[in-house]
Design a protein around this motif. Structure first.
Motif, short mmCIF file in Angstrom:
data_model
loop_
_atom_site.label_atom_id
_atom_site.label_comp_id
_atom_site.label_asym_id
_atom_site.label_seq_id
_atom_site.Cartn_x
_atom_site.Cartn_y
_atom_site.Cartn_z
N THR A 184 7.77 11.98 -2.79
CA THR A 184 6.36 11.63 -2.77
C THR A 184 6.11 10.22 -3.32
OG1 THR A 184 5.98 12.74 -4.90
CG2 THR A 184 5.60 14.02 -2.89
N ARG A 185 6.99 9.74 -4.21
CA ARG A 185 6.83 8.38 -4.72
C ARG A 185 7.01 7.35 -3.60
NH1 ARG A 185 9.14 10.56 -9.40
NH2 ARG A 185 11.26 10.09 -8.72
N VAL A 186 7.91 7.65 -2.65
CA VAL A 186 8.07 6.77 -1.50
C VAL A 186 6.76 6.69 -0.71
CG1 VAL A 186 9.26 6.48 0.71
CG2 VAL A 186 10.56 7.15 -1.33
N LEU A 187 6.14 7.83 -0.51
CA LEU A 187 4.89 7.86 0.24
C LEU A 187 3.74 7.23 -0.55
CD1 LEU A 187 5.33 11.43 1.71
CD2 LEU A 187 5.39 9.30 3.00
N ALA A 188 3.75 7.42 -1.86
CA ALA A 188 2.73 6.78 -2.69
C ALA A 188 2.85 5.26 -2.62
CB ALA A 188 2.83 7.26 -4.13
N ARG A 189 4.08 4.75 -2.59
CA ARG A 189 4.27 3.30 -2.43
C ARG A 189 3.77 2.83 -1.07
NH1 ARG A 189 9.17 4.34 -5.30
NH2 ARG A 189 10.36 4.42 -3.37
N ARG A 190 4.01 3.66 -0.05
CA ARG A 190 3.50 3.33 1.29
C ARG A 190 1.97 3.30 1.28
NH1 ARG A 190 5.11 4.29 6.72
NH2 ARG A 190 3.48 3.33 8.02
N TYR A 191 1.37 4.19 0.53
CA TYR A 191 -0.09 4.21 0.41
C TYR A 191 -0.59 2.91 -0.24
CZ TYR A 191 -4.48 5.22 -2.06
OH TYR A 191 -5.75 5.14 -2.58
N GLN A 192 0.06 2.49 -1.31
CA GLN A 192 -0.35 1.24 -1.96
C GLN A 192 -0.17 0.05 -1.04
OE1 GLN A 192 -2.04 1.24 -4.60
NE2 GLN A 192 -1.63 3.26 -5.47
N ALA A 193 0.90 0.06 -0.24
CA ALA A 193 1.10 -1.02 0.73
C ALA A 193 -0.01 -1.00 1.79
CB ALA A 193 2.47 -0.89 1.38
N THR A 194 -0.44 0.19 2.17
CA THR A 194 -1.53 0.31 3.14
C THR A 194 -2.82 -0.25 2.57
OG1 THR A 194 -0.49 2.29 4.09
CG2 THR A 194 -2.83 1.95 4.57
N ARG A 195 -3.07 0.00 1.29
CA ARG A 195 -4.26 -0.57 0.64
C ARG A 195 -4.20 -2.10 0.67
NH1 ARG A 195 -7.43 2.64 -2.51
NH2 ARG A 195 -8.03 0.83 -3.77
N ARG A 196 -3.05 -2.65 0.40
CA ARG A 196 -2.92 -4.12 0.41
C ARG A 196 -3.19 -4.67 1.81
NH1 ARG A 196 1.52 -2.84 -2.95
NH2 ARG A 196 3.00 -3.12 -1.24
N ARG A 197 -2.77 -3.93 2.83
CA ARG A 197 -2.97 -4.40 4.21
C ARG A 197 -4.45 -4.56 4.54
NH1 ARG A 197 -0.14 -0.56 8.33
NH2 ARG A 197 -1.39 -1.86 9.74
N VAL A 198 -5.29 -3.73 3.93
CA VAL A 198 -6.73 -3.80 4.24
C VAL A 198 -7.50 -4.56 3.16
CG1 VAL A 198 -6.64 -1.68 5.60
CG2 VAL A 198 -7.24 -1.56 3.17
N GLY A 199 -6.78 -5.22 2.27
CA GLY A 199 -7.44 -6.07 1.28
C GLY A 199 -7.99 -5.34 0.07
N LEU A 200 -7.45 -4.16 -0.23
CA LEU A 200 -7.89 -3.41 -1.40
C LEU A 200 -6.84 -3.53 -2.51
CD1 LEU A 200 -9.24 -0.11 0.23
CD2 LEU A 200 -10.59 -1.88 -0.90
#
Length: 420
Positions: free
Chosen positions: A173-189
């Protein structure tokens, strides 16, 4: 504005909430895939179809997401999360932001798996809520690691088991949580403090299908999570649909009626439907099989006590049903319990092992501990559930709790209060 992933198990509960809000005079829009826009328009909601987000077909997800082809079990879960839910979230957010620019809303209320809801709400500064057709079962003290279908264990050995397995599950789940944070960065959050377990849900309000009694015992549930029972309750849902041409056989049945369903996602009938038909053939029961809308026809001929249809309207069927044999789809489980019907559950992947584990642990049915049970295991489970009155008593207790929580009316009440 409501959001709903374009899957039957997500869209239908959200449609019931949309219909209740429309009946109360609200102007309701729903952001969903094009295959489900007509379903929402039937109850008076306006629709905003996926545009920037790929318009997926739940009958063939691999056509849009090739990595899903041939995947089952935990590998299917990972690919679903990475490619479908996280992968489409930025495009969902763009669609929602365009819809808001064209016509602002007062409240955004989203399917948790439509993760673009969170991203758009944060970017827009919008008041928002989660409307969850899936089980909201968060980690906590005494709760075994999620995703493994485990039940609570006491004592030093049980705590050691949870620590070891929790660490292993946490690595994934930590891998997916990192993917989530990367997704936030992609949209400027900016980065946030959400975990994999909480990133799907609004911190303001979660309107959750189900009941506290269906989870394992706990006292740490956040106050903004509000269970409302079954989000497809008959009183608020649209017309249940046409009956099969053999429906008179159900009405005339003088033996127990057993409903067999494999849901609408994993629909290979060799997993559960065919073994269940074999297990119940020739018994003093009447078997009603719901194949879902994309399962191929069953190889014939069928046993004399079996009837099959793509979909069987539950408001008509479940009041006449004695036992449900199911793959553990959450919506179907809630509807069965709301009608006091005990279950035999074969939960194979996604969230279904967790649902099966809780049904077995509470004693509302038998957990077969696999998504591909043998006919003999199904027959033994049916015998247990149909002859031991404790299963039906527990199902009735959970059903009473679900009914008391209010269903779609309670969901609409909470959303209206959140508007204010």
């Amino acid at each position: 504005m409501l959001t709903a992933m374009p899957f039957a198990g997500h869209a239908r509960p959200v449609r019931a909430v949309a219909g209740e809000l429309v009946r109360r005079g609200h102007d309701v829009r729903v952001y969903t895939g094009r295959s489900y826009t007509a379903l929402f328009e039937e109850v008076g909601a306006r629709t905003v179809p996926w545009d920037a987000a790929p318009d997926v077909d739940e009958r063939d997800l691999a056509a849009t997401f090739p990595r899903m082809r041939g995947r089952k079990g935990f590998r299917q879960v990972l690919v679903n999360l990475e490619d479908l839910f996280l992968g489409t979230a930025p495009a969902q957010a763009r669609d929602l932001e365009r819809a808001h620019a064209a016509e602002p809303w007062d409240l955004l209320a989203g399917d948790p798996m439509a993760l673009g809801t969170r991203l758009a709400a944060e970017r827009l500064g919008s008041r928002w809520a989660t409307v969850s057709p899936i089980a909201v079962w968060l980690p906590g003290p005494g709760i075994p690691p999620t995703g493994l279908g485990l039940t609570p264990a006491d004592g030093p050995l049980g705590r050691a088991r949870d620590r070891v397995l929790g660490a292993a599950a946490g690595a994934g789940t930590r891998v997916l949580a990192r993917r989530y944070q990367a997704t936030r960065r992609r949209v400027g959050l900016p980065a946030d403090a959400e975990t994999f377990a909480t990133m799907w849900y609004s911190p303001q309000l979660v309107v959750a299908a189900g009941s506290p009694g269906l989870d394992y015992p706990r006292s740490d549930l956040p106050g903004h999570i509000r269970f409302v029972g079954d989000l497809t309750d008959d009183g608020a849902a649209p017309s249940p649909g046409p009956l099969p041409d053999w429906w008179d056989d159900v009405q005339r049945a003088t033996v127990p009626v057993v409903h067999v369903t494999q849901g609408t996602a994993s629909v290979d009938p060799r997993d559960l439907v065919l073994p269940a038909v074999e297990a119940l053939a020739g018994r003093e029961v009447f078997v009603v099989v719901g194949l879902g809308h994309r399962t191929p026809p069953l190889p014939g001929p069928l046993p004399a006590n079996v009837r099959v249809a793509p979909m069987v309207p539950y408001p008509h069927l479940l009041p006449r049903t004695d036992v449900v044999v199911t793959n553990g789809g959450y919506g179907g489980v809630l509807q069965a319990l709301r009608h006091d019907v005990p279950l035999v559950v074969a939960g194979g992947d996604l969230d279904k092992p967790e649902i099966a584990a809780r049904i077995g642990w509470h004693g509302a049915g038998v957990n077969l501990r696999t998504g591909r049970p043998r006919p003999a295991a199904i027959a033994a489970a049916y015998d247990a559930v149909s002859t031991d009155p404790r299963y039906r008593a527990t199902a009735a207790r959970l059903g009473a709790e679900l009914r008391a929580l209010g269903g779609t009316r309670a969901a609409a009440d909470l959303l209206e209060a959140h508007l204010r």
